[in-house]
Scaffold this motif. Structure first.
Motif, mmCIF file in Angstrom:
data_model
loop_
_atom_site.group_PDB
_atom_site.id
_atom_site.type_symbol
_atom_site.label_atom_id
_atom_site.label_comp_id
_atom_site.label_asym_id
_atom_site.label_seq_id
_atom_site.Cartn_x
_atom_site.Cartn_y
_atom_site.Cartn_z
ATOM 1 N N TYR A 116 0.837 -1.197 0.000
ATOM 2 C CA TYR A 116 0.000 0.000 0.000
ATOM 3 C C TYR A 116 0.871 1.245 0.000
ATOM 4 O O TYR A 116 1.777 1.393 0.824
ATOM 5 N N CYS A 117 0.586 2.143 -0.931
ATOM 6 C CA CYS A 117 1.354 3.385 -1.094
ATOM 7 C C CYS A 117 0.444 4.559 -0.769
ATOM 8 O O CYS A 117 -0.449 4.895 -1.553
ATOM 9 N N GLY A 118 0.658 5.183 0.379
ATOM 10 C CA GLY A 118 -0.173 6.313 0.776
ATOM 11 C C GLY A 118 -0.077 7.479 -0.180
ATOM 12 O O GLY A 118 -1.047 8.226 -0.375
ATOM 13 N N ALA A 119 1.098 7.661 -0.790
ATOM 14 C CA ALA A 119 1.281 8.774 -1.723
ATOM 15 C C ALA A 119 0.378 8.635 -2.944
ATOM 16 O O ALA A 119 -0.015 9.639 -3.543
ATOM 17 N N LEU A 120 0.043 7.392 -3.314
ATOM 18 C CA LEU A 120 -0.809 7.150 -4.478
ATOM 19 C C LEU A 120 -2.216 6.697 -4.101
ATOM 20 O O LEU A 120 -3.100 6.632 -4.953
ATOM 21 N N GLY A 121 -2.420 6.337 -2.835
ATOM 22 C CA GLY A 121 -3.730 5.885 -2.377
ATOM 23 C C GLY A 121 -4.118 4.508 -2.868
ATOM 24 O O GLY A 121 -5.309 4.192 -2.941
ATOM 25 N N LYS A 122 -3.138 3.658 -3.178
ATOM 26 C CA LYS A 122 -3.423 2.310 -3.668
ATOM 27 C C LYS A 122 -2.162 1.460 -3.519
ATOM 28 O O LYS A 122 -1.093 1.968 -3.177
ATOM 29 N N ARG A 123 -2.292 0.171 -3.783
ATOM 30 C CA ARG A 123 -1.114 -0.693 -3.798
ATOM 31 C C ARG A 123 -0.267 -0.360 -5.019
ATOM 32 O O ARG A 123 -0.777 -0.220 -6.135
ATOM 33 N N ALA A 124 1.040 -0.222 -4.776
ATOM 34 C CA ALA A 124 1.947 0.133 -5.867
ATOM 35 C C ALA A 124 3.361 -0.213 -5.441
ATOM 36 O O ALA A 124 3.624 -0.561 -4.282
ATOM 37 N N ASN A 125 4.271 -0.125 -6.381
ATOM 38 C CA ASN A 125 5.684 -0.362 -6.099
ATOM 39 C C ASN A 125 6.231 0.838 -5.323
ATOM 40 O O ASN A 125 6.240 1.965 -5.831
ATOM 41 N N CYS A 126 6.690 0.619 -4.095
ATOM 42 C CA CYS A 126 7.137 1.750 -3.290
ATOM 43 C C CYS A 126 7.996 1.271 -2.124
ATOM 44 O O CYS A 126 8.057 0.087 -1.799
ATOM 45 N N GLN A 127 8.687 2.233 -1.511
ATOM 46 C CA GLN A 127 9.333 2.049 -0.215
ATOM 47 C C GLN A 127 8.424 2.669 0.850
ATOM 48 O O GLN A 127 7.670 3.603 0.559
ATOM 49 N N VAL A 128 8.511 2.172 2.071
ATOM 50 C CA VAL A 128 7.732 2.721 3.181
ATOM 51 C C VAL A 128 8.657 2.925 4.370
ATOM 52 O O VAL A 128 9.494 2.067 4.671
ATOM 53 N N ALA A 129 8.516 4.066 5.017
ATOM 54 C CA ALA A 129 9.295 4.357 6.217
ATOM 55 C C ALA A 129 8.358 4.769 7.347
ATOM 56 O O ALA A 129 7.346 5.441 7.113
ATOM 57 N N VAL A 130 8.668 4.350 8.554
ATOM 58 C CA VAL A 130 7.942 4.751 9.757
ATOM 59 C C VAL A 130 8.695 5.905 10.392
ATOM 60 O O VAL A 130 9.929 5.868 10.511
ATOM 61 N N SER A 131 7.964 6.936 10.793
ATOM 62 C CA SER A 131 8.606 8.118 11.364
ATOM 63 C C SER A 131 7.924 8.528 12.663
ATOM 64 O O SER A 131 6.750 8.222 12.889
ATOM 65 N N VAL A 132 8.680 9.223 13.508
ATOM 66 C CA VAL A 132 8.158 9.802 14.746
ATOM 67 C C VAL A 132 8.489 11.287 14.719
ATOM 68 O O VAL A 132 9.639 11.662 14.454
#
Length: 425
Positions: A116-132
């Motif tokens: 899931y890619c929040g930047a595109l609002g759908k499943r897509a090829n992407c990296q994901v990072a968790v931030s605080v």
């Protein structure tokens, strides 16, 4: 910033770089850090290395590539100094846990996968990072980053080796990465006043339990289908027949989805609350706060484990928290829900303000992404990605300091201590 504004800030930026990059051992590396930060802050559509180098009078693409992608400087002490510098300045009301996605082509950029890619609002090829992030109504600053490593990468030694993923790093759920970040920040002497998060984290009973176990207050969004018991519901043990083990106490009535529980109180139970002044005027809506006991299989197991560890037995009572519900004017039903373990006597206005404070990081993410090129990194390596996000964090921190306290004193550090007071940028 245009070239004139960047040049005008050069002296202050040099002091900032000397402080936050004091852990970087070589003078030429710190100079490249200064150059990279200027490239990120300078106006321009793309903030990848080649176009930045072309815009900078002292830009050298090969040097910047080496500094970001091949150099071995450790980004963690840099982020630590930024966090220690920014938290006192921002005076956060909360820490916000979030995740951010970076759409990518191909499959060789570190930890990229179809997800899931929040930047595109759908499943897509992407990296994901968790931030605080440390956040107040006036400013926010990223304090920590964790790259999410999908299981397919954890099990792929060839791609791990090519991108330089450390041996000790494997697949770890996002909520665990968030708690890991909070633990590391605690090791730096930084403790959140409250943690806020969206439903991707708030829905998870283990995440809420992890915060509770650390003594950390939270206000986290949940979906409408989360089930709860009313606060006055009591577990009952069936009569014991005298044979076998005694039956355990349990709630005899089914739990309610929060949507049904809230709607059952009717619109008249909701009170108007104003939580901040927006660009178009006061931000207000209607809210209801209820004391409830979160249910569900996982919540029950966690409650049982905690009670057994502390008392040797469980009486079947689920922990009590506050459910906050929003029912906007004109909506046919309630729309948003939060759970909070803050004291029951917290005022509705303060609870709403904390529930809504995540707006600030959404605002600042636009600057991080569109203004400072957070998602413009084109390298593939683990070290390169972490260097880039740390440098973007530094640029954002510098601009935040300029906006909030252009002439304020900063805390002493090895690079700023002297016989005269230090000055921030």
């Amino acid at each position: 910033m245009d070239a004139h504004e960047v040049n005008r800030a050069r002296a202050e930026l040099a002091l900032f770089v000397a402080d936050v990059f004091a852990s970087v051992p070589r003078k030429d590396q710190r100079a490249k850090g200064d150059c990279y930060l200027r490239g990120l802050m300078l106006d321009g559509r793309r903030k990848s290395i080649q176009p930045m180098a072309e815009r900078l009078p002292d830009g050298n693409e090969q040097n910047l590539q080496q500094f970001v992608n091949q150099s071995t400087w450790d980004p963690v002490p840099v982020r630590r100094r930024i966090a220690q510098r920014m938290v006192p300045l921002i005076e956060p009301d909360a820490w916000a846990v979030d995740d951010v996605s970076f759409p990518k082509d191909g499959k060789m950029s570190v930890a990229v996968a179809r997800q899931y890619c929040g930047a595109l609002g759908k499943r897509a090829n992407c990296q994901v990072a968790v931030s605080v992030h440390a956040v107040s109504d006036t400013a926010s600053c990223p304090l920590q980053w964790r790259m999410f490593v999908p299981q397919e990468w954890a099990d792929d030694p060839e791609r791990r080796h090519k991108t330089g993923i450390p041996q000790e790093v494997g697949h770890r759920e996002k909520w665990r990465l968030a708690l890991d970040s909070i633990d590391e920040l605690a090791g730096w002497g930084l403790v959140p006043p409250v943690v806020v998060a969206d439903a991707g984290y708030g829905q998870n009973a283990d995440f809420r339990d992890g915060l509770d176990g650390r003594g950390i207050g939270y206000v986290v969004a949940v979906r409408s289908d989360v089930t709860v018991h009313p606060h006055d519901a009591e577990p009952v043990a069936p009569p014991w027949s005298g044979n076998g083990p005694k039956p355990q106490p349990r709630y005899r009535d089914k739990p309610f989805p929060v949507a049904a529980l809230a709607a059952g109180h009717g619109r008249q139970a909701f009170t108007e609350v104003t939580w901040r002044e927006g660009s178009g005027g006061p931000m207000r809506s209607h809210f209801l706060a209820l004391r409830v006991r979160p249910a569900g299989v996982r919540a029950c197991r966690l409650a049982r484990a905690a009670a057994t560890a502390e008392h040797g037995r469980w009486d079947g009572v689920l922990p009590e928290v506050t459910l906050l519900v929003e029912w906007p004017e004109g909506a046919e039903a309630p729309t948003d829900y939060w759970l909070s373990n803050l004291p029951a006597d917290i005022t509705p206005a303060e609870l709403v303000r904390l529930a809504k404070i995540r707006w600030r990081i959404e605002h600042d993410y636009r600057e991080l992404k569109h203004g400072l090129g957070l998602d413009h990194f084109e390298g593939r390596s683990w070290n390169g990605w972490h260097h880039h996000v740390t440098l973007v964090t530094a640029a954002h921190a510098f601009l935040t300091e300029q906006r909030l306290a252009p002439k304020a004193d900063t805390a002493d550090s090895p690079s700023t201590r002297s016989s005269t007071p230090s000055r921030t940028c």
